[in-house]
Design a protein around this motif. Structure first.
Motif, PDB file in Angstrom:
ATOM      1  N   LEU A 254       0.769  -1.227  -0.082  1.00  0.00           N
ATOM      2  CA  LEU A 254       0.028  -0.217   0.005  1.00  0.00           C
ATOM      3  C   LEU A 254       1.049   1.272  -0.018  1.00  0.00           C
ATOM      4  O   LEU A 254       1.619   1.671   0.912  1.00  0.00           O
ATOM      5  N   VAL A 255       1.037   1.759  -0.989  1.00  0.00           N
ATOM      6  CA  VAL A 255       1.692   3.151  -1.192  1.00  0.00           C
ATOM      7  C   VAL A 255       1.036   4.238  -1.710  1.00  0.00           C
ATOM      8  O   VAL A 255       0.168   4.282  -2.385  1.00  0.00           O
ATOM      9  N   MET A 256       1.544   5.478  -1.469  1.00  0.00           N
ATOM     10  CA  MET A 256       1.105   6.876  -2.103  1.00  0.00           C
ATOM     11  C   MET A 256       2.091   7.505  -2.958  1.00  0.00           C
ATOM     12  O   MET A 256       3.248   7.569  -2.419  1.00  0.00           O
ATOM     13  N   GLU A 257       2.053   7.725  -4.217  1.00  0.00           N
ATOM     14  CA  GLU A 257       3.065   8.333  -4.987  1.00  0.00           C
ATOM     15  C   GLU A 257       2.769   9.929  -5.177  1.00  0.00           C
ATOM     16  O   GLU A 257       1.312  10.000  -5.492  1.00  0.00           O
ATOM     17  N   VAL A 258       3.489  10.644  -5.299  1.00  0.00           N
ATOM     18  CA  VAL A 258       3.420  11.979  -5.390  1.00  0.00           C
ATOM     19  C   VAL A 258       4.114  12.539  -6.837  1.00  0.00           C
ATOM     20  O   VAL A 258       5.190  11.989  -6.928  1.00  0.00           O
ATOM     21  N   GLY A 259       3.433  13.099  -7.590  1.00  0.00           N
ATOM     22  CA  GLY A 259       3.936  13.562  -8.938  1.00  0.00           C
ATOM     23  C   GLY A 259       4.037  15.050  -9.177  1.00  0.00           C
ATOM     24  O   GLY A 259       3.009  15.926  -8.614  1.00  0.00           O
ATOM     25  N   ASN A 260       4.917  15.639  -9.903  1.00  0.00           N
ATOM     26  CA  ASN A 260       4.740  16.937 -10.147  1.00  0.00           C
ATOM     27  C   ASN A 260       4.658  17.212 -11.728  1.00  0.00           C
ATOM     28  O   ASN A 260       4.974  18.335 -11.978  1.00  0.00           O
ATOM     29  N   GLY A 261       4.166  16.381 -12.486  1.00  0.00           N
ATOM     30  CA  GLY A 261       4.085  16.475 -14.013  1.00  0.00           C
ATOM     31  C   GLY A 261       5.065  15.989 -14.604  1.00  0.00           C
ATOM     32  O   GLY A 261       5.196  15.696 -15.719  1.00  0.00           O
ATOM     33  N   TYR A 262       6.511  15.476 -13.872  1.00  0.00           N
ATOM     34  CA  TYR A 262       7.544  15.191 -14.722  1.00  0.00           C
ATOM     35  C   TYR A 262       8.041  13.736 -14.128  1.00  0.00           C
ATOM     36  O   TYR A 262       8.447  12.901 -14.797  1.00  0.00           O
ATOM     37  N   SER A 263       7.798  13.485 -12.839  1.00  0.00           N
ATOM     38  CA  SER A 263       8.005  12.203 -12.266  1.00  0.00           C
ATOM     39  C   SER A 263       7.210  12.023 -10.969  1.00  0.00           C
ATOM     40  O   SER A 263       6.686  12.768 -10.365  1.00  0.00           O
ATOM     41  N   ASN A 264       7.354  10.897 -10.494  1.00  0.00           N
ATOM     42  CA  ASN A 264       6.490  10.156  -9.523  1.00  0.00           C
ATOM     43  C   ASN A 264       7.448   9.573  -8.291  1.00  0.00           C
ATOM     44  O   ASN A 264       8.393   9.051  -8.757  1.00  0.00           O
ATOM     45  N   THR A 265       7.283  10.011  -7.174  1.00  0.00           N
ATOM     46  CA  THR A 265       8.038   9.590  -5.964  1.00  0.00           C
ATOM     47  C   THR A 265       7.165   8.952  -4.879  1.00  0.00           C
ATOM     48  O   THR A 265       6.158   9.540  -4.596  1.00  0.00           O
ATOM     49  N   LYS A 266       7.587   7.871  -4.475  1.00  0.00           N
ATOM     50  CA  LYS A 266       7.015   7.156  -3.448  1.00  0.00           C
ATOM     51  C   LYS A 266       6.999   7.764  -2.134  1.00  0.00           C
ATOM     52  O   LYS A 266       8.133   8.356  -1.723  1.00  0.00           O
TER      53      LYS A 266
END
Length: 337
Positions: A280-292
């Motif tokens: 179970l993970v949440m990824e955050v993205g800024n339009g260029y890449s996603n980070t866990k």
């Protein structure tokens, strides 16, 4: 550091029916019979329904065979979908005119379906209803609104989808054979349907179903307390992974949340099954890449919580995932002050 607490009203226990009512039923025989008649003609529908249902002992198994057969044999017709969408756009906000046109158009859709085994959502719902009726199982079409990552709605949007309600053992259930069948993908810029049976929309829990299916008649949400249409339109995007793993997002209520830099957002959800926290993970993205997000979910009172403090300004996409399947998407706008 300030915290933003985003609280949801969760309908965790409702009096209506859902698939868990049949937890003791093994659907493997019904699915096997559906596969046995894969490719069968629709030109003699009573015979097909007889073949699919006669060997099965219970009403729910008979309906399961019908549902599985429809979802694995009928191709989603993009051209029909495009025609309906075009008509919807021309009619504009005149909902009554659109529904009247849709009622006249449905028999034509059914004729094309019988001949070519292709249909848009109205055709799937129509066929499920007709086949269930031949098996003496009460079943009706539900018209309403659906939301996906590519379909954005407003409070003035016309109905854009159809699914079914079915009565089993005297109780109503919800299902969507169109979304169970597969997906339309772009192949060299040409829409092509890809069969990929998805079981999650068969007798789905109403409290989860309402996240991306909102009926014109509120009573066919099968919920004791129906969230406002505005809540539906503004809510997070919920994917088929949520139905597969029976995960219900409960916070934030809205797709978009606006906060100040260094505030923390709390993401909460529940599941009717035990989850592996490592998956179970949440990824955050800024339009260029996603980070866990490097925060493990906390389980308390059957509620999973993931928190994240936003230390940078900007617009961020957040994706809740389980076993690499996307469950829900949110957007967080972070301002300086």
């Amino acid at each position: 550091m300030r915290y933003v607490f985003l609280i949801f009203i969760l309908y965790t226990s409702i009096s209506c029916a859902q698939r868990s009512d049949f937890i003791g039923i093994n659907f493997s025989k019904a699915d096997s019979i559906a596969m046995q008649y894969k490719g069968a003609s629709l030109k003699n529908l009573p015979v097909l329904v007889y073949n699919l249902t006669t060997p099965l002992p219970s009403e729910v198994e008979k309906f399961r065979a019908i549902y599985t057969w429809v979802s694995t044999n009928i191709e989603n017709d993009y051209d029909s979908y495009a025609k309906t969408k075009s008509k919807r756009n021309k009619i504009g906000k005149d909902r009554a005119s659109f529904l009247a046109w849709n009622e006249r158009y449905s028999p034509k859709v059914f004729q094309n379906l019988i001949a070519n085994k292709k249909a848009a959502c109205t055709g799937y719902a129509y066929l499920v209803r007709e086949m269930a009726g031949l098996a003496e199982i009460p079943c009706e079409i539900v018209d309403g609104h659906s939301r996906t990552a590519t379909v954005l709605l407003t409070l003035n949007s016309l109905p854009n989808h159809s699914w079914n309600r079915v009565q089993l053992n005297g109780k109503w259930y919800l299902c969507d054979a169109t979304w169970s069948a597969g997906q339309i993908i772009l192949n060299e810029d040409k829409p092509v349907f890809q069969f990929e049976y998805h079981d999650g929309y068969f007798l789905a829990a109403p409290s989860l179903f309402i996240k991306n299916h909102y009926p014109i008649e509120a009573k066919w949400s099968l919920m004791d307390e129906v969230p406002p249409f505005e809540t539906f339109v503004l809510g997070p995007i919920v994917y088929k992974g949520a139905f597969k793993h029976k995960i219900q997002p409960i916070a934030p209520l809205k797709l978009e949340t606006e906060i100040i830099k260094n505030e923390t957002v709390k993401f909460q959800f529940k599941s009717s099954t035990i989850l592996n926290a490592e998956e179970l993970v949440m990824e955050v993205g800024n339009g260029y890449s996603n980070t866990k997000i490097d925060t493990k979910p906390i389980l308390q009172n059957k509620t999973y919580t993931i928190t994240h403090r936003f230390t940078k300004t900007g617009l961020f996409d957040l994706h809740l995932k389980y076993n690499d399947a996307i469950i829900a998407t949110y957007i967080v706008r972070v301002k300086r002050k």
